[in-house]
Design an enzyme around this catalytic site. Structure first.
Site, short mmCIF file in Angstrom:
data_model
loop_
_atom_site.label_atom_id
_atom_site.label_comp_id
_atom_site.label_asym_id
_atom_site.label_seq_id
_atom_site.Cartn_x
_atom_site.Cartn_y
_atom_site.Cartn_z
N LYS A 79 0.86 -1.18 0.00
CA LYS A 79 0.00 0.00 0.00
C LYS A 79 0.89 1.23 0.00
O LYS A 79 1.92 1.26 0.69
CB LYS A 79 -0.90 -0.03 1.25
N SER A 154 -9.85 2.20 2.58
CA SER A 154 -8.89 2.89 1.77
C SER A 154 -7.87 2.00 1.06
O SER A 154 -7.25 2.43 0.10
CB SER A 154 -8.13 3.90 2.63
N SER A 178 -10.27 -0.21 6.75
CA SER A 178 -9.62 -0.14 5.43
C SER A 178 -8.94 -1.40 4.93
O SER A 178 -8.52 -1.44 3.78
CB SER A 178 -8.62 1.01 5.40
N1 GLN Z 1 -13.53 4.66 5.95
C1 GLN Z 1 -12.90 5.02 7.17
C2 GLN Z 1 -12.41 6.44 7.09
O1 GLN Z 1 -12.60 7.02 6.10
C3 GLN Z 1 -11.77 4.08 7.51
C4 GLN Z 1 -10.54 4.32 6.74
C5 GLN Z 1 -9.36 3.49 7.19
O2 GLN Z 1 -9.52 2.47 7.85
N2 GLN Z 1 -8.18 3.97 6.87
O3 GLN Z 1 -11.85 6.98 7.98
#
Ligand code: GLN
Length: 492
Positions: A79, A154, A178
Site C-alpha cells: 500500500k 482505503s 480499510s
Molecule cells: N472509511 C474510514 C475512514 O474514512 C476508515 C478508513 C481506514 O480504515 N483507513 O476513515
C-alpha cells in the site's frame, strides 16, 4: 508456465523450492500481467520493475546458495502508505506526489528480510481517508469483479491488485475498516491485527491510536504467511507491543470450530441500510460454521449507535494533528510564488490536500480547539472506553463475534455518496479500531450482481491465530475464497 498467478502463496513457495520456476520468472510473469491488465484495474500507482528484478535475482542467488527461507523470491504489493526508500510514497495525495522517503517502513524492511520482491506501490484513498479509493489524487481504482464499481477503501489498490491476480498478496492498513471493507468488496481475506501487533514505523499516520497494518490475500493461509512477516515488536514504534508473536501458519488448524462460541450482536443485524442479500450471505456462512460445530449465541452490543459519531470525531482530531507536518516546507508539494510564509502554508495545503482530507482537518481542528475540546474530544474518548468495555463484556461469554464487514456490496464508481452516507457504511468496522481489537474478513458468497459479500469475525486481544484458524477451516469446507473475477482469468 502461464498460470503462475493462480498459485497460492504456499504453492509458489513450494514451486520455488522445487526449482519449478525462478523468482525472476515469477516476477516477470506478474509484471507482464500488471502491464496488460492493470490498465483496466488501475491498482498500481508505481510499478518498480527494475528494483523487482534486482530483488528477484538476489532471491534466486540466495536459493542457489542454499540460504533461502520459505518466502524468498515471492512478489508482493505494498500500500502506498508504507515508506519505501528511494521509491515514491504518495499516500494517494498530491501533497506527496514527489515524496521519496529516505527510509523503509518496518513492514517493508521485514518484507525485504523475508526475501519478498516488491512489485510496486498500490493505490489508496488520500491519507487513507475514505471507503472507495476514489479520493486518491491518482484516480479511482476499479473493482476487478465489476470495473464500474469501487474496490472499497482505503486499501482499495491492495484489494484490487490481489483480486485481479496482479500480486499474490499485499499489505494494507486499517484505521476504521480499510483492510476488511475492501477485502469484503473484492472477495478477499484480510486481517486487521490487534493494535500494537504490527509496527507503524514508516506507515504514514492518519489516526495514530487507531492505525494498524495487516495482510490482504486470497485465503487465511496466504494471510498467515504474510502475518508471520509483518508482526512483531519494533523499538522504533513505541506503541508496538513487546509480546511474543505466534506462528500463524503453524496455528492454522490450532482452533477447533467444534464448540467455538460465536456471538451474534442483535443490534448489528437490525441496522438500517443492511442490504438483504448481504444479510442472507452472512447468515448462510454462520449456518455453515454451525454445521461445522460452532455454537451461535445472540449477544448485546449496546453502544452500536455511538460507533460512527465517536470514530468520526476521534479520527479527524488525530488526523488534523498528524497532517500538520505537510506544510509545503518539509515534504512534497509547494505552491508557486508564495508572497510570504503564511501564503506558502495556506496555498500549499489547500492546493495539495483533496476535499475529504480538508474536511477532516477542519472537523478535527474544531473538535480539538480550546472551547470545544471537553465537549467533543474528551467526551468521545469516554464513549470510546464504553465501546471497548462493551466488547470486553461480550468476550466473557463468547470466543468470537460475527458481523458483516460492510452493510452493502461495492458501490458504483461516482455514486457520489454524501460524507454522512459514506461514514454510515463503516458502521461494522469502526468499533474494532476504537477498541484496538483484531478482526478478519472472509468472502462468503455473492449478491445478484455477482459482487462479493464478506463475513467479519472479531476476536479478543491477540487472537489473530484463532481468527485465521477459524477462517482457514471455513475455507477448507467451502470455496468462496477461490472464486476469481473474470479479469483475473485473463492471461497476459
Ligand atoms: N472509511 C474510514 C475512514 O474514512 C476508515 C478508513 C481506514 O480504515 N483507513 O476513515
Amino acid at each position: 508456465m502461464t498460470d503462475l498467478h493462480r498459485l497460492s502463496v504456499r504453492e509458489i513457495a513450494e514451486g520455488l523450492a522445487q526449482g519449478k520456476f525462478s523468482s525472476r520468472e515469477l516476477t516477470e510473469h506478474y509484471l507482464k500481467r500488471i502491464a496488460k491488465i492493470d490498465a483496466h484495474v488501475q491498482s498500481y500507482v508505481t510499478v518498480t520493475a527494475e528494483q523487482a528484478f534486482v530483488q528477484a535475482d538476489a532471491a534466486d542467488a540466495l536459493r542457489k546458495a542454499g540460504n533461502a527461507t520459505f518466502l524468498t523470491g515471492i512478489p508482493i504489493a505494498h500500500k502506498d502508505i508504507f515508506c519505501t526508500q528511494g521509491i515514491k510514497t504518495t499516500a494517494g495525495s498530491k501533497i506527496l506526489d514527489n515524496f521519496i522517503s529516505p527510509y523503509d517502513a518496518t513492514v517493508v524492511t521485514k518484507g525485504k528480510d523475508a526475501g519478498l520482491v516488491t512489485l510496486g506501490k498500490v493505490n489508496m484513498d488520500e491519507f487513507a481517508m475514505g471507503s472507495t479509493s476514489e479520493s486518491s489524487y491518482f484516480g479511482a481504482t476499479k473493482n476487478p469483479w465489476a470495473l464500474d464499481h469501487v474496490p472499497g477503501g482505503s486499501s482499495g489498490g491492495s484489494a484490487a491488485a490481489v483480486a485481479a491476480d496482479l500480486a499474490p498478496f499485499a499489505t494494507g492498513t486499517d484505521t476504521g475498516g480499510s483492510i476488511r471493507q475492501p477485502a469484503s468488496f473484492c472477495g478477499l481475506t484480510g486481517l486487521k491485527p490487534t493494535y500494537g501487533r504490527v509496527s507503524r514505523f514508516g506507515m504514514i499516520a492518519y489516526a495514530s491510536s487507531l492505525d494498524q497494518g495487516g495482510p490482504m490475500a486470497r485465503s487465511a493461509e496466504d494471510c498467515a504467511y504474510l502475518m508471520n512477516v509483518m508482526a512483531g515488536h519494533d523499538a522504533k514504534d513505541s506503541t508496538s507491543m513487546e509480546k511474543d508473536v505466534d506462528d500463524y501458519v503453524a496455528n492454522l488448524n490450532g482452533t477447533s470450530v467444534k464448540g467455538l462460541c460465536i456471538g451474534i450482536p442483535k443490534q448489528y443485524f437490525n441496522v438500517q441500510g443492511l442490504d438483504a442479500e448481504v444479510k442472507a450471505r452472512v447468515e448462510e456462512s454462520l449456518k455453515k460454521l454451525e454445521e461445522m460445530g460452532a455454537v451461535l449465541v445472540e449477544i448485546d452490543l449496546n453502544m452500536t449507535d455511538a460507533y460512527v459519531p465517536t470514530y468520526y470525531l476521534i479520527a479527524p482530531a488525530e488526523a488534523s494533528s498528524n497532517l500538520q507536518r505537510f506544510d509545503g516546507v518539509r515534504y512534497g508539494y509547494r505552491c508557486e510564488n508564495p508572497v510570504d510564509l503564511m501564503d506558502l502554508y495556506k496555498r500549499s495545503r489547500s492546493e495539495g490536500f483533496g476535499k475529504e482530507v480538508q474536511r477532516r482537518i477542519l472537523i478535527g481542528t474544531y473538535a480539538l480547539s480550546a472551547g470545544y475540546y471537553d465537549a467533543y474530544y474528551v467526551k468521545a474518548q469516554k464513549v470510546r472506553r464504553l465501546i471497548q468495555q462493551d466488547f470486553l463484556k461480550a468476550f466473557e461469554s463468547v470466543d468470537v463475534i460475527a458481523a458483516p464487514s460492510a452493510p452493502t456490496t461495492a458501490y458504483k464508481i461516482g455514486a457520489n455518496l454524501s460524507p454522512t452516507e459514506m461514514y454510515l457504511g463503516d458502521i461494522y468496522t469502526l468499533a474494532v479500531n476504537l477498541a484496538g481489537l483484531p478482526a478478519i474478513n472472509a468472502p462468503v458468497g455473492f449478491d445478484k450482481e455477482n459482487l462479493p459479500v464478506g463475513l467479519q469475525l472479531i476476536g479478543n486481544y491477540w487472537s489473530e491465530s484463532q481468527l485465521l484458524s477459524v477462517v482457514h477451516q471455513y475455507q477448507q469446507a467451502t470455496d468462496w475464497h477461490s472464486k476469481r473475477a473474470a479479469i483475473a482469468e485473463e492471461n497476459a
